[in-house]
Structure formats: C-alpha cells, structure tokens
Scaffold this active site. Structure first.
Site, mmCIF file in Angstrom:
data_model
loop_
_atom_site.group_PDB
_atom_site.id
_atom_site.type_symbol
_atom_site.label_atom_id
_atom_site.label_comp_id
_atom_site.label_asym_id
_atom_site.label_seq_id
_atom_site.Cartn_x
_atom_site.Cartn_y
_atom_site.Cartn_z
ATOM 1 C CD GLU A 426 -2.351 1.095 2.901
ATOM 2 O OE1 GLU A 426 -2.207 0.070 3.597
ATOM 3 O OE2 GLU A 426 -3.023 2.066 3.256
ATOM 4 C CG ASP A 499 -0.291 1.335 6.366
ATOM 5 O OD1 ASP A 499 0.815 0.769 6.215
ATOM 6 O OD2 ASP A 499 -0.527 2.498 5.975
ATOM 7 C CG ASP A 501 -4.436 2.280 8.710
ATOM 8 O OD1 ASP A 501 -4.677 1.479 7.774
ATOM 9 O OD2 ASP A 501 -3.845 3.360 8.538
ATOM 10 C CG ASP A 503 -7.544 4.660 5.010
ATOM 11 O OD1 ASP A 503 -8.791 4.539 4.970
ATOM 12 O OD2 ASP A 503 -6.944 5.754 4.966
#
Ligand code: 0RA
Length: 637
Positions: A426, A499, A501, A503
């Site tokens: 990403e 990641d 998180d 997103d």
C-alpha cells in the site's frame, strides 16, 4: 419390518471384510486427510445417515450437539438402527454396521443402507477413528446402548431404560492420536447443516454449540431449494420472481430453483443425492444446455431477438443467475478429481427436457419477468463484446511492448515462479521501504496507489481500464477472464501487505475482492497471502522487541520491566514508519515472518461478505459494518 430388513443381508453381501485397523493405518484413504477437513468428514458421515433416514421419509427432526467434553452427538427421530441379533454373526445389526468396514453400504436395494453417497464410507470408519462412540437406539419403548473404542465394541448391547422416543443417537469423540486437531468448527458445521436443510424439504435440523454457551440454530425450510435461492439472492437487486420446478422422472427426482439478479455473477450450485457436486457433471450440463436453448427460443418467438441478431451465448444467459439444481437418483456415479462430478448420462437428458419444458412454460406465463430476464441477457451480451475489445487492447499493448512489465513493479531477478514472491504494498512510501529491504533475488514489489477500483460493481472492461488493476494483472502474468491461465503465474506467493489500520483493511478487502472475483483459482490453489506486520515496537535501552497484537504487547511489557529503565512503546500506524531493515526483519524475512494464507473455506460465505461489503445495496452494508465493526479489520475470507 424390523425383522425383514435385517434378515435380507447375508455374509456374501458384505463384500469387503477388512478390519478397521486398515482405517487407522491409512485414514487418508477413507476420509481424505487427518486435518480439520478430515475431522469434519466424520461429522458429515454421521449426519448424512440421519439425512438419509429423513429423505426416506422416516424422520422429521435432527439434533446436533457440539459438546463441551469434545464429543459431537447427532440424534434423529427416525426408525432407529435395528438392534436384533443377526443369525450368522451373532451380532446385532447395530454392532455390525459400527464395527464392520463397508457393512453399511453393501446391502442391496431396499436393504440395509446406512450411508449417503460420496461421504458414505460408513459409520464404522467414524468408529475406527474415534476414541469413543456411544450408540443409542430408541425403539419399541426401550433404550438400547452400546459403546465402542477405536473401532472395537466394548460391552454387549444393553437395554438401559424406557423411552417414548424413537430414533438413533450417535455420540463420537474423535481420536487425538489420529487428527491434527479435534476441535470442531461451528461455522463450518452450521453452514453444512443449513445447506442440508434446504435440500431436504420439511426436515428440521437443530444445532447447539455447548462450548459457546449453548449457541443454538434451527433450520427448517418449507420451500426447500426455493428458499435456498431466496437466501443466496437476499441482498441483491433481483430480476423477476423465483422459478421453481419439481418433477418425478423415471431416473429419479429433479428439483430446480432459479432467479436472476442485477449483478454480473453466476452462481449455480448443483447436488446429487444431497451431495454438493462442486465439479458439476451431467445434471449441470443438461441444465445449461436447456437454459440457453429456452431463452433463445423464447426471445425469437417474442420477437425480442430479431432475425438479424445473433443468438445469446451460454455466458450471456448465465450472467446474474442464481440457481440450485438438485437431483436424486438410484445409482449415482461420482467421478472427477474429487469425486464431486455426476457421471450419469441419463441425468443430462432428463434435466434438459424437464427444465426446457418447465422454464418455457414459466416464460410464457410470466411475460414481464421474461422480458426483464432477456433484457439483462442482452445487456450482458453487449458488455461482453465491449469487454473483449478492451481486453484485446490491453493484451495487444502488452504484447507489442514485448510483454512490458509495469514501470512501478520492482521485479525479482529469479524467473522461477516457485521461489518468487510478489508483495503488493500500500502506497509509494511503504513501497520504497519494501523495495530497499527485500531480497532482490526472490522478492518483487508492486506498490498500489490509493484505493484500487471497487471491482464488485464494475465490469471487466472498466476494471481493465483501471491502471492499478492493469499493473497487477500484467505483473501476475495469468491473464484475466477467458484468457486466465494459472500455469502462467509468475509468483507462487502473492502477499498483500497493508497498514494495520482501517484504510489498510479496506485496501486489503478490495484486493481480495479482485482476487475472489477474477482470480479465484489463485486463492483456491493457495497462492495468496496476507503479511503480518507488527503493531508495536518496544524498546528498553538497546533491547528491541516487536509485538504483533495487544496480547503480545502486554506480555512483552511484563517481560521487559526492570527497575530503572523505561520501556518505550511505538505504535506503528503504517508500514512507512518502518525503515527497510525493520520491515525485512519483522514482516518479509521468510525465515522469521508469519503470514496468513488466504483460503476459501466456503465460497458462499465469502461471497456474502464481499457482497455485503462491496455490493451496490447500501443498507445491508451499513448493517454489516455496524454489526461487525471490530471484526472487519481482521477480515479473513
Ligand atoms: C435401515 C433400516 C432401518 C433403519 C435404518 C436403516 C436407520 C439407519 C440410521 C442411521 C442413522 N439413523 C438411522 N435411522 C435408521 C430399520 C428398518 C425398520 O426397522 O423398519
């Protein structure tokens, strides 16, 4: 009748009299494997026998309990396995089926059948692979009970009391010496039981997980596979009503339910004697042939297709189709790699002619539905032509540039797919760290910018017009759609590294959706992985440790605690915060990393999750995200 059924069997009808020790020596031969899949084979074997009793019309209720003590029990209110003594063996019929390999399936027509088709290895196989089985039969007001251990009968069959119940209850404890794990998976069992309930109209199947505080489900579907189609289409924008056909034929029984929806997916589940024929076979071939023929014939007759128009193709008439085809027949032949393909040729003609006639009748009687369905097929046909043109351009471009790999791909030097890995990363900054930290020989890096296209809602032509997706497809090397060829895969490990998180979770879901929809085989063949970057770095002086979850962090905190020095905790918000060495050490080094292999335990369940998360209907998505807000982050499909 209890006498008759038992007397019919004679020693020569028991064809194979191997001992059950053969089963314990080579369990894989009988149940496929000794992993969690093999473990559940035992469950299917036991439950299938009760389903058989229901299909024969003798049982209305089945009750499955996953017990706290590691056992699993299945009760049915059928006739009860016969307990009378057999003249030759001196054993009861119950003891015979429990302790003699293949005894169940080998009693001729109308005889003593205690096995269901594909999984019908016989209850004796379950016995051989169980530390303990308790068989209880409720008949004639009495409770009969016998215990077995690793295939052997313990005591004699005993009468232990009186009862008003009727039926059979089998409780088994899988043998730890045999299986990698003896922990039953509730969702797997639930899903299978739901499916069986759809396929056996009118039977009520209950299941309780006592390990989970007695979580209980009950399945009962009056509509049979019609309810199944309704369930499969429940979040979708449907076109027309559900077509339902049920016919007795010379060859057996044919049941078909179908409904179109506005998606581009084709979902056809086929069954023979309640066994999911995942490789299709004759019933599927007959169904597909009739579908194409009937729709084209009707469209011509109704003047929707004009003389100059081409016929709708087989693919066109299946876009957005959800169908369940279930046949029952006397002597099913299962073929194919996994013995999950129906080989009986007579079923092709039977299904074809039954469906042809009945579906035509439906179209004639429901002209509005017919127009909507054919409209959808015409749209599919036009889109397919456009997609083909778009794909040709993509492929031609690649070919003209000498199969140029995307500029953003930092390829590995090895050309051997079996040792090559592709990291889909990403963002460009994490991509930079990964590029510097990797092993150049075997690890390639492809950074994805922003959110790739939401593939659930887009067609192949639009998907291929998206640069990020195009790069990924070219990097994989397998082509897409009709040109897909798994043999051309350039990396045998494709690792999604995002990641930790929200997103990151979203992007991971999007990439997984792309794989699920267009490269399903890559998931099925075990090529797709999810990287597990650490969540925390803990340091105390020169000591440095990484924690991959909260629990680990707490544990390490305790371990690192000492008088003077303070522990510094860094929470990684993104991969970009790690320097190349750290990324290598924690996440990419094959010697130390851990990765999750993406599996499709159950394509249907995965489809539902993707659909709910990605589909066009907003309400169910909202509901799903609210209900599973925490879980979505660790979405595993
Ligand atoms: C054949 C004959 C009879 C019962 C069964 C099969 C039977 C097997 C299983 C396995 C699980 N549950 C079952 N329930 C019944 C008995 C025929 C009779 O006594 O009339």
């Amino acid at each position: 009748m209890s006498e008759g059924a038992v007397q019919e069997y004679s020693a020569d009808q028991i064809q194979v009299l191997e001992g059950l020790s053969a089963v314990r020596k080579r369990p894989g031969m009988y149940i496929g494997s000794t992993d969690v899949g093999g473990l559940h084979h035992l469950v299917w074997e036991i439950v299938d026998n009760s389903i058989d009793e229901a299909m024969a019309g003798y049982c209305t209720e089945i009750f499955v309990v996953i017990q706290k003590d590691g056992g699993l029990s299945c009760y049915d209110n059928g006739r009860g396995i016969p307990v009378d003594k057999h003249k030759k063996t001196g054993k009861s019929a119950l003891e015979t089926v429990m302790t003699v390999l293949h005894a169940g399936g080998k009693f001729g027509d109308g005889g003593y059948k205690v096995s269901g088709g594909l999984h019908g290895v016989g209850v004796s196989v379950v016995n051989a692979l169980s530390e303990k089985i308790i068989a209880e039969v409720y008949r004639d007001g009495k409770i009969y009970l016998q215990e077995y251990h690793r295939g052997d009968a313990g005591d004699e069959l005993k009468i232990t009391g009186k009862t008003d119940l009727r039926g059979t209850k089998i409780t088994f404890y899988p043998d730890e010496e045999i299986f990698d794990t003896i922990e039953f998976d509730f969702p797997t069992i639930l899903n299978r039981l739901r499916q069986q309930a759809y396929l056996t109209k009118g039977v009520q199947i209950s299941v309780v997980d006592e390990r989970e505080g007695g979580k209980k489900y009950r399945f009962y579907f009056e509509g049979g596979i019609k309810s199944y189609v309704q369930h499969l289409n429940h979040n979708k924008d449907n076109i027309g009503g559900i077509v339902y056909i049920e016919r007795d034929v010379d060859e057996g029984m044919i049941e078909i339910a179908l409904q179109y929806n506005n998606s581009f997916q084709e979902t056809i589940y086929t069954f023979a004697n309640n066994i999911h024929t995942t490789e299709g076979g004759m019933h599927l071939t007959g169904f597909k042939a009739a579908l194409t023929r009937t729709i084209n014939a009707y469209a011509r007759k109704a003047d929707i297709l004009k003389e100059k128009d081409d016929n709708l193709s087989a693919e066109d008439v299946r876009e957005g189709l959800t169908a369940v085809v279930s046949v029952k027949l006397g002597d099913p032949q299962f073929e194919g790699q996994t013995k999950a393909k129906l080989g009986n040729a007579e079923m092709r003609t039977a299904v074809e002619s039954v469906f042809n006639e009945a579906f035509n009748e439906f179209l004639e009687e429901n002209p509005a539905d017919a127009r909507a369905i054919i409209g959808k097929c015409l749209l599919a046909s036009r889109a397919r032509l456009a997609a083909r043109a778009a794909r040709d351009t993509v492929i031609r471009k690649g070919a003209l540039e000498g199969m140029t790999l995307p500029g953003k791909l930092s390829d590995c030097s090895s050309k051997d797919p079996s040792e090559s890995e592709l990291f889909i990363v990403e963002g460009d900054s994490a991509g930079g760290s990964a590029k510097q930290g990797r092993d150049r020989e075997t690890q390639a890096i492809l950074p994805l910018r922003g959110k790739i296209l939401n593939v659930e809602q887009a067609r192949l032509d639009r998907i291929l017009a998206n640069n990020e997706v195009k790069n990924l497809v070219i990097a994989l090397g397998v082509g897409i759609g009709e040109t897909f060829d798994v043999a051309k895969l350039r990396y045998h490990k494709v690792v999604i590294m995002t990641d930790a998180d929200v997103d990151g979770a979203h992007i991971r879901t999007l990439v997984l959706t792309l794989f699920y929809r267009y490269f399903k085989q890559l998931i099925e063949d075990g090529y797709i992985y999810i990287a597990q970057p650490p969540l925390y770095k803990l340091s105390r002086g020169k000591t440095m440790r990484y924690a991959y979850n909260e629990e680990e962090k707490e544990k390490m905190m305790k371990e690192l605690k000492s008088g003077e020095q303070t522990i510094k905790i860094q929470r990684y918000k993104g991969l970009g915060e790690m320097n190349p060495d750290q990324l290598w050490d924690t996440t990419m080094d094959p010697a130390t990393r851990s990765m999750l292999k993406v599996t499709i335990e159950d394509a249907e369940r995965a489809d539902m999750v993707f659909d709910t998360l990605m589909g066009s209907e907003v309400m169910p998505r909202k509901k799903f995200i609210q209900a599973y807000a925490k879980k979505v982050q660790n979405l595993d499909i």
